[in-house]
Design an enzyme around this catalytic site. Structure first.
Site, PDB file in Angstrom:
ATOM      1  N   HIS A 163     -37.073 -38.554 -44.490  1.00  0.00           N
ATOM      2  CA  HIS A 163     -36.551 -39.115 -45.750  1.00  0.00           C
ATOM      3  C   HIS A 163     -35.993 -37.952 -46.551  1.00  0.00           C
ATOM      4  O   HIS A 163     -36.544 -36.843 -46.507  1.00  0.00           O
ATOM      5  CB  HIS A 163     -37.681 -39.730 -46.604  1.00  0.00           C
ATOM      6  CG  HIS A 163     -38.159 -41.081 -46.183  1.00  0.00           C
ATOM      7  ND1 HIS A 163     -39.492 -41.419 -46.149  1.00  0.00           N
ATOM      8  CD2 HIS A 163     -37.477 -42.205 -45.818  1.00  0.00           C
ATOM      9  CE1 HIS A 163     -39.624 -42.687 -45.784  1.00  0.00           C
ATOM     10  NE2 HIS A 163     -38.415 -43.186 -45.569  1.00  0.00           N
ATOM     11  N   CYS A 257     -43.655 -39.059 -52.546  1.00  0.00           N
ATOM     12  CA  CYS A 257     -43.693 -40.322 -51.791  1.00  0.00           C
ATOM     13  C   CYS A 257     -44.658 -41.313 -52.426  1.00  0.00           C
ATOM     14  O   CYS A 257     -44.486 -42.528 -52.300  1.00  0.00           O
ATOM     15  CB  CYS A 257     -44.160 -40.099 -50.361  1.00  0.00           C
ATOM     16  SG  CYS A 257     -43.274 -38.867 -49.426  1.00  0.00           S
TER      17      CYS A 257
HETATM   18  N1  ARG Z   1     -46.075 -43.160 -43.225  1.00  0.00           N
HETATM   19  C1  ARG Z   1     -45.014 -43.425 -44.110  1.00  0.00           C
HETATM   20  C2  ARG Z   1     -43.745 -43.726 -43.312  1.00  0.00           C
HETATM   21  O1  ARG Z   1     -43.567 -43.143 -42.282  1.00  0.00           O
HETATM   22  C3  ARG Z   1     -44.784 -42.269 -45.040  1.00  0.00           C
HETATM   23  C4  ARG Z   1     -43.738 -42.494 -46.074  1.00  0.00           C
HETATM   24  C5  ARG Z   1     -43.460 -41.298 -46.926  1.00  0.00           C
HETATM   25  N2  ARG Z   1     -42.588 -41.615 -47.984  1.00  0.00           N
HETATM   26  C6  ARG Z   1     -41.562 -40.868 -48.423  1.00  0.00           C
HETATM   27  N3  ARG Z   1     -40.908 -41.267 -49.486  1.00  0.00           N
HETATM   28  N4  ARG Z   1     -41.134 -39.803 -47.782  1.00  0.00           N
HETATM   29  O2  ARG Z   1     -42.939 -44.547 -43.679  1.00  0.00           O
END
Ligand code: ARG
Length: 271
Positions: A163, A257
């Site tokens: 992300h 996150c």
């Molecule tokens: N386990 C989650 C996923 O893989 C973690 C999300 C992390 N969020 C972020 N905004 N980077 O989707």
């Protein structure tokens, strides 16, 4: 006062593997999870934020990562279309909460994956959006049409930084913190061309999710383990608040996150 959305970690855990950080063999330590999340919640409250909580739901262990709920600009909320079926059921829950809180819900076409603020961060009036691992580049165009703002699409190339909020963090002075190697050459050039005063994060600190920080004017809440970055931010006049985040790193997440801005920006300016 910044209004933020968090989700308590009652059902958080490593129950599936959808990014390289997650391993069911390395589960989260429940008391530590609670303590670390409470530490973040209390820190944000102590910095004067207006923190709202969305109720967690069983079997949705990643709901705690509210940055992926969607993107809020003014009173508009664009819910996410999660790429992985494991997270898809979060979207209507977040949308319901946002609707009850008075936001106008604007859905994207179902076939365009989009993971919200996790992949969409404003620098000034420009929305920087990441694509490939989670969000589709076609969703960027749809978001630009809804918000009538300039969107710059950048490709993410390292699966650990899936992300944009894992490798890019806009700062209050118009600059940003970033881990350049997470972007392809074109993306790196684009960011360098558009964002002044970039602070590069070294790989070891990026791997502690140092870019995954909540920026509140001059205060920056970030995961501990980034002495070099904290020194650079201190020299720029920011105050850093490092927090232990080990249990959330196991799911590939940290401070940012776990936080969504309501809204991220008051309005998106027109072209
Ligand atoms: N386990 C989650 C996923 O893989 C973690 C999300 C992390 N969020 C972020 N905004 N980077 O989707």
């Amino acid at each position: 006062m910044r209004k933020l959305l968090l989700c308590p970690p009652d059902y958080y855990g490593i129950e599936y593997e959808i990014n390289p950080w997650m391993s069911r063999a390395r589960g989260a330590d429940t008391p530590l999870v609670q303590a670390q999340w409470r530490g973040l919640h209390e820190k944000l409250l102590s910095l004067g934020c207006d923190v709202h909580l969305v109720p967690p739901k069983p079997k949705l262990p990643d709901m705690v990562f509210t940055a992926n709920a969607g993107l809020t600009v003014g009173k508009k909320f664009i819910p996410s279309n999660f790429r992985h079926k494991e997270r898809a059921a979060e979207a209507p829950l977040f949308a319901d909460w946002m609707e009850k809180d008075g936001y106008e819900i604007v859905w994207l076409p179902e076939d365009q994956f989009f993971e919200g603020e996790g992949d969409a961060l404003f620098v000034g009036d420009t929305l920087f959006c990441g694509y490939k691992f989670r969000t589709d580049v076609s969703a960027h165009r749809a978001v630009a049409d809804i918000l009538q703002c300039l969107v710059i699409s950048v490709e993410l190339v390292d699966p650990r930084f899936y992300h944009i909020d894992t490798c890019f963090c806009p700062l209050t002075d118009g600059g940003a913190v970033w881990f350049p190697a997470a972007f392809d050459e074109y993306g790196q050039r684009t960011i360098r061309d558009h964002v002044p005063n970039l602070i590069d994060v070294v790989e070891e600190e990026a791997a502690h999710f140092s870019c995954n920080a909540v920026v509140l004017d001059q205060e920056i809440v970030l995961p501990e383990g980034a002495p070099i970055l904290m020194k650079s931010l201190g020299e720029r006049g920011y105050r850093c608040h490092p927090l232990p985040m080990s249990e959330f790193l196991k799911a590939g997440g940290a401070c940012k996150c776990l936080t969504m801005f309501l809204p991220q920006r008051e309005s998106a300016s027109s072209f």
